[in-house]
Design an enzyme around this catalytic site. Structure first.
Site, PDB file in Angstrom:
ATOM      1  N   SER A 117     -67.090 100.019  65.099  1.00 35.80           N
ATOM      2  CA  SER A 117     -66.988  98.599  64.863  1.00 35.80           C
ATOM      3  C   SER A 117     -66.817  97.882  66.492  1.00 35.80           C
ATOM      4  CB  SER A 117     -65.626  98.173  64.361  1.00 35.80           C
ATOM      5  OG  SER A 117     -65.610  96.557  64.281  1.00 35.80           O
ATOM      6  N   LYS A 171     -64.046 101.781  57.443  1.00 40.38           N
ATOM      7  CA  LYS A 171     -65.091 100.627  58.031  1.00 40.38           C
ATOM      8  C   LYS A 171     -65.294  99.714  57.117  1.00 40.38           C
ATOM      9  CE  LYS A 171     -67.506  99.010  61.286  1.00 40.38           C
ATOM     10  NZ  LYS A 171     -68.811  98.292  60.673  1.00 40.38           N
ATOM     11  N   HIS A 174     -62.491  97.332  56.526  1.00 37.90           N
ATOM     12  CA  HIS A 174     -62.786  96.515  57.900  1.00 37.90           C
ATOM     13  C   HIS A 174     -63.696  95.369  57.847  1.00 37.90           C
ATOM     14  CE1 HIS A 174     -64.628  95.441  61.796  1.00 37.90           C
ATOM     15  NE2 HIS A 174     -63.533  95.634  62.209  1.00 37.90           N
ATOM     16  N   ASN A 175     -65.192  95.676  57.166  1.00 35.02           N
ATOM     17  CA  ASN A 175     -66.010  94.616  57.334  1.00 35.02           C
ATOM     18  C   ASN A 175     -65.783  93.617  56.046  1.00 35.02           C
ATOM     19  OD1 ASN A 175     -67.093  96.181  59.162  1.00 35.02           O
ATOM     20  ND2 ASN A 175     -69.129  96.023  58.175  1.00 35.02           N
ATOM     21  N   GLU A 178     -63.387  91.317  57.636  1.00 29.69           N
ATOM     22  CA  GLU A 178     -64.191  90.591  58.439  1.00 29.69           C
ATOM     23  C   GLU A 178     -64.585  89.419  57.603  1.00 29.69           C
ATOM     24  OE1 GLU A 178     -68.244  91.547  60.818  1.00 29.69           O
ATOM     25  OE2 GLU A 178     -66.812  92.809  61.128  1.00 29.69           O
TER      26      GLU A 178
END
Length: 459
Positions: A117, A171, A174-175, A178
């Site tokens: 990232s 990940k 995480h996105n 986000e």
């Protein structure tokens, strides 16, 4: 992003071989490397590429998620030797990563699924790196990955998180966080633009002020920056001439799907994904506005009080998004026996990644104090934040609803908190309905076991 990652590796003193199926791109990349060109070997064929790496070879691939990854692995496999490592550093679906990991077992090759990232800038100067695979494979590449990663107060933002798909799953979440963070920022911007009638430079000043407080983060910083920029052609704020249709590459949608698969509510993330999909329906939205018009305003507050409420609403929504994301990761950790280190995840997100913020240090501290806290909302520091921001979130969501302002992610955050904090909810009625039409049974407060209601003569 792959090119910048290669430059980052070379910049940290390592020699790196590079290959692109379009030979001219490889040559152009090597020619543009400047002082780093002596550490870069440009390869015209995949065979030359593999031969240029000293065994046992670590090979990073960065291609579009899906079939392209499988095709690249299939092309590499016959050229590689025992103990070589294939590292997928793209945004892969973690279930594909688990499948690929299993498929390579017994081949002598090792597979790593690596979440990266930070975008192109992060790849060049230091991303956050989330590694999944065999710990022994991580140990072999750890020196390179920690060297190229972002650093937070000298600490590398790279870590091994667990077996097979763990890195790509983290990940993905995480996105998802986000997506929620960006959506809630956009919703607050919308309240200021459409309800408070503030122009872009004035809104930029608000975000700049917030960046010095508890909302201090990369996303708040860049929001202030983009709102200050004028379009060269028109002289207007560039944000005012950008089409209001947000793109997405799938990771946010995967995070929403996986939260449902795990049975863990991630309503703020789901709302953000849905909002992006709705944003793409521009023709339908224009038709709907022509058909229905916009709601009549029901009053407007002004002054610092409403700005403070917006700040608190955004902070409360942010807590909800992170609490939901970490809860989904905890469920996946149990399901796949990953033993995900939640404190470490928060620590490696503190620099390099898109959601880096002051907030993550507080999350790391919370998990350090109580690694088994079932939900971030229950950690004392976050419980206090929720109580402190609750009234502001309620006022903003209420005013938005009265005035027809779309705040789906902030509304979802409020609904999540209100459902989570209520010891007795309303699912008892749902259980009665399910038993009525399907004889699914229910539990009683005053007796053990499964019971059925007396509907339709049943006892």
């Amino acid at each position: 992003m792959g090119a910048n990652l290669a430059l980052n590796i070379a910049d940290n003193g390592y020699h790196v071989a590079v290959y692109n199926r379009t030979a001219s791109r490889t040559e152009a990349f090597a020619a543009s490397a400047g002082a780093l060109s002596d550490r870069i070997t440009a390869c015209a064929t995949l065979e030359d590429f593999v031969a240029a790496i000293r065994p046992p070879r670590p090979v990073i691939i960065m291609v579009k998620a899906g079939d392209a990854v499988d095709e690249q692995i299939a092309a590499l496999t016959p050229l590689m030797a025992a103990n070589d490592i294939i590292i997928d550093a793209g945004n892969a679906n973690f279930r594909d990563t688990m499948r690929r990991f299993t498929a390579l077992e017994g081949s002598g090759l090792t597979f790593i699924g690596m979440g990266v990232s930070g975008g192109e800038e992060g790849a060049r100067h230091g991303p956050s790196i989330m590694v999944g695979g065999a710990e022994s494979a991580w140990k072999r590449v750890e020196p390179v990955l920690t060297a190229i990663s972002a650093k937070y107060q000298g600490e590398p933002c790279a870590a091994w998180l667990g077996e097979n798909g763990a890195g790509h799953f983290v990940k993905t979440i995480h996105n998802g966080i986000e997506y929620a963070d960006m959506q809630m920022i956009a919703e607050v911007y919308g309240v200021m633009r459409d309800h408070l009638k503030m122009d872009a430079p004035t809104i930029a000043a608000v975000f700049s002020a917030w960046s010095t407080g508890p909302l201090d983060s990369y996303l708040i910083d860049i929001t202030a920056d983009v709102l200050k920029v004028n379009d060269a052609a028109t002289g207007r704020p560039i944000v005012d001439i950008i089409v209001d249709a947000a793109g997405q590459k799938g990771t946010g949608r995967w995070s929403a799907i996986e939260s449902q698969m795990m049975g863990v509510p991630a309503t703020a993330i789901e709302a953000a994904v849905a909002a992006r999909s709705l944003s793409a329906m521009r023709a339908q939205r224009a038709r709907a506005e022509k058909t229905f018009g916009l709601p009549v305003e029901h009053g407007r507050r002004t002054g610092q009080e409403v700005i403070d409420d917006l700040e608190n609403a955004l902070l409360a929504g942010k807590i909800a998004a992170y609490a939901q994301g970490f809860a989904v990761m905890a469920a996946a950790s149990d399901e796949f026996n990953w033993n995900l280190p939640m404190q470490t995840i928060a620590r490696i997100w503190r620099a390099g990644c898109i959601i880096r913020s002051r907030f993550l240090g507080e999350i790391a501290t919370a998990f350090g104090t109580d690694p088994d806290v079932p939900n971030l909302a229950l950690a004392p520091a976050f419980s206090k934040m929720i109580l402190d921001t609750d009234a502001g979130l309620r006022r903003i969501v209420s005013e938005a609803a009265l005035n027809g302002l779309p705040v789906p992610a902030l509304s979802s955050a409020l609904g999540y908190f209100d459902t989570y904090r209520r010891a007795r909810g309303t699912a008892n009625l749902i259980q009665a309905q399910r038993d009525f039409f399907g004889a699914h049974g229910f539990e009683r407060l005053d007796a053990d076991g499964e019971h059925h209601g007396p509907w339709g003569g049943q006892g």
